[in-house]
Design an enzyme around this catalytic site. Structure first.
Site, PDB file in Angstrom:
ATOM      1  CG  ASN A 126      -2.242  11.461   2.972  1.00 16.43           C
ATOM      2  OD1 ASN A 126      -1.724  10.579   2.276  1.00 16.43           O
ATOM      3  ND2 ASN A 126      -1.913  11.623   4.239  1.00 16.43           N
ATOM      4  CE  LYS A 127      -5.164   5.592   4.490  1.00 14.49           C
ATOM      5  NZ  LYS A 127      -6.130   4.772   3.708  1.00 14.49           N
ATOM      6  NE  ARG A 172       0.225   1.242   3.453  1.00 21.55           N
ATOM      7  CZ  ARG A 172       1.150   2.131   3.691  1.00 21.55           C
ATOM      8  NH1 ARG A 172       2.431   1.760   3.717  1.00 21.55           N
ATOM      9  NH2 ARG A 172       0.890   3.389   3.909  1.00 21.55           N
ATOM     10  CG  ASP A 183      -2.909   7.857  -1.449  1.00 20.88           C
ATOM     11  OD1 ASP A 183      -2.657   8.226  -0.287  1.00 20.88           O
ATOM     12  OD2 ASP A 183      -2.745   6.689  -1.841  1.00 20.88           O
ATOM     13  CD  GLN A 190      -3.128   2.559   6.916  1.00 18.92           C
ATOM     14  OE1 GLN A 190      -3.716   2.932   7.938  1.00 18.92           O
ATOM     15  NE2 GLN A 190      -3.732   2.487   5.752  1.00 18.92           N
TER      16      GLN A 190
HETATM   17  O1  MRU Z   1      -4.444   3.220   2.310  1.00 23.51           O
HETATM   18  P1  MRU Z   1      -2.952   3.393   2.226  1.00 23.51           P
HETATM   19  O2  MRU Z   1      -2.219   2.802   3.364  1.00 23.51           O
HETATM   20  O3  MRU Z   1      -2.441   2.938   0.880  1.00 23.51           O
HETATM   21  O4  MRU Z   1      -2.743   4.961   2.295  1.00 23.51           O
HETATM   22  C1  MRU Z   1      -1.451   5.466   2.199  1.00 23.51           C
HETATM   23  C2  MRU Z   1      -1.395   6.938   2.418  1.00 23.51           C
HETATM   24  O5  MRU Z   1      -2.386   7.563   2.682  1.00 23.51           O
HETATM   25  C3  MRU Z   1      -0.061   7.605   2.237  1.00 23.51           C
HETATM   26  O6  MRU Z   1      -0.002   8.749   3.043  1.00 23.51           O
HETATM   27  C4  MRU Z   1       0.082   8.025   0.769  1.00 23.51           C
HETATM   28  O7  MRU Z   1      -0.075   6.929  -0.081  1.00 23.51           O
HETATM   29  C5  MRU Z   1       1.365   8.676   0.506  1.00 23.51           C
HETATM   30  S1  MRU Z   1       2.624   7.459   0.564  1.00 23.51           S
HETATM   31  C6  MRU Z   1       4.088   7.936   0.202  1.00 23.51           C
END
Ligand code: MRU
Length: 366
Positions: free
Chosen positions: A254-255, A53, A244, A203
């Site tokens: 982002n998350k 991920r 993202d 995470q």
């Molecule tokens: O759902 P995930 O764990 O894939 O989400 C990841 C994130 O939100 C990160 O902050 C994002 O991908 C940037 S990673 C360098």
């Protein structure tokens, strides 16, 4: 990055030269397990079920997934099918689409016989570029941390708050938001990281904390709701998060929970930076809030918390059996709340003008 003294990346080619090895991130921090991908279907499952991920790593895995798919069938009809299979795995991270389009552009004009070997070369190039890119993000971001440390009279650590995991596990190596932290630490700047646990999949607790323990970097895990309080009390010098998908306007997706941190940072005049590789910019999106597709994940992720119990990874239900849950996985932080974007090409304002100043050619892609 090192794991118990051994250098690792988050994805690599197996010794046989065609299978793909990944670190199964669903097992961290309790177990370090390497999983082997041999088919397109396995690569797609690894992305969808989040064994891998993080936007850049999803893109790199998709590139190798393309190679595995082509080994099964490499004719023209198959190219489109492989691309669709991979792009459908997760909707928000634009790196997935970016990597698949890059593979398609290179492979489509080639004769069938040349496709597999070229695909592996291109996937390897995507991985190598990711490492170089993130290293540069680290260099530019560490400059900001150094400035803060100087302003503090070189007393005490620079306190950084981060959300989710944008460390080396989210990329091929180095990370985006954590790259400046790793770089500053190795440059001798004292750093301390507030790690948001990042419900529902944690995470932060599972991955960022594990990375920081491995690197010997000072940190504390905090619940997602603690950031505002810490900012009010001067305990956060800077927030750095990943993204993202970055709209051409500078909005960042982002998350889930990132937006609330940005609001708290804005209210408390704490600089809020977003670290990103150019591959995360979607020049076609001008308004992040309305235009970026937000992944809705399984409600079980909210209702069941996973952790170690009696040496086994288990899930524990935390709500009444009949309670439904919503699980939007990302949110959008408007550019006006973002102090700056840390890219491999330098730091710029979160705006179309700022991004265009660093990526003048890419803007024409829109
Ligand atoms: O759902 P995930 O764990 O894939 O989400 C990841 C994130 O939100 C990160 O902050 C994002 O991908 C940037 S990673 C360098």
């Amino acid at each position: 990055m090192d794991v118990n003294g051994t250098p690792y990346r988050s994805i690599w080619l197996a010794k046989n030269g065609w299978q793909v090895d990944i670190i199964d991130q669903t097992r961290l921090p309790h177990e370090f397990v390497v999983a082997r991908l041999s088919t397109l279907a396995q690569a797609a499952t690894a992305i969808r079920d989040m064994l891998v991920r993080g936007a850049p790593l999803i893109g790199a895995t998709a590139a190798y997934g393309f190679c595995l798919g082509l080994r099964e069938k490499a004719d023209d009809a198959e190219l489109g099918k492989i691309a669709d299979t991979l792009v459908d795995c997760r909707p928000t991270a634009v790196n997935l689409r970016w990597a698949v389009q890059r593979m398609l552009a290179v492979l489509t004009p080639l004769p069938r016989s040349a496709r597999v070997s070229t695909a592996y070369k291109e996937a390897a190039a995507i991985c190598e570029e990711d490492v170089v890119t993130n290293k540069a993000i680290g260099r530019h971001g560490a400059g900001l941390l150094q400035d803060i440390w100087k302003k503090k009279g070189q007393h005490g650590p620079v306190n950084i708050l981060t959300h989710c995991n944008a460390g080396w596990l989210a990329t091929v190596d180095w990370g985006t938001a954590l790259a400046p932290v790793f770089r500053a630490h190795s440059d001798g700047i004292p750093v301390h990281v507030w790690v948001d646990e990042t419900r529902p999949r944690n995470q932060g607790a599972h991955l960022t904390a594990w990375e920081l323990v491995s690197a010997g970097i000072d940190h504390h895990l905090i619940v997602d709701n603690a950031g505002g309080h810490l900012m009010q009390h001067g305990e956060v010098d800077i927030c750095i998060v990943g993204t993202d998908r970055t709209a051409a306007s500078g909005d960042v997706c982002n998350k889930i929970g990132t937006y609330l941190k940005a609001l708290a940072a804005f209210d408390n005049k704490v600089p809020f930076y977003v670290a990103l590789p150019g591959s995360t910019i979607d020049w076609q999106v001008t308004n992040g809030v309305g235009e970026i597709p937000i992944e809705e994940r399984d409600s079980e992720e909210v209702l069941v918390v996973r952790g170690l119990h009696d040496d086994k990874i288990e899930g524990v239900r935390i709500a009444p059996a009949d309670t439904p849950a919503g699980n939007p996985a990302f949110d959008v932080t408007p550019a006006r709340l973002v102090t700056g974007l840390i890219t491999e090409r330098g730091v710029c304002p979160a705006s179309r003008r700022g991004l265009s100043s660093l990526y003048p050619k890419r803007e024409n892609d829109a």
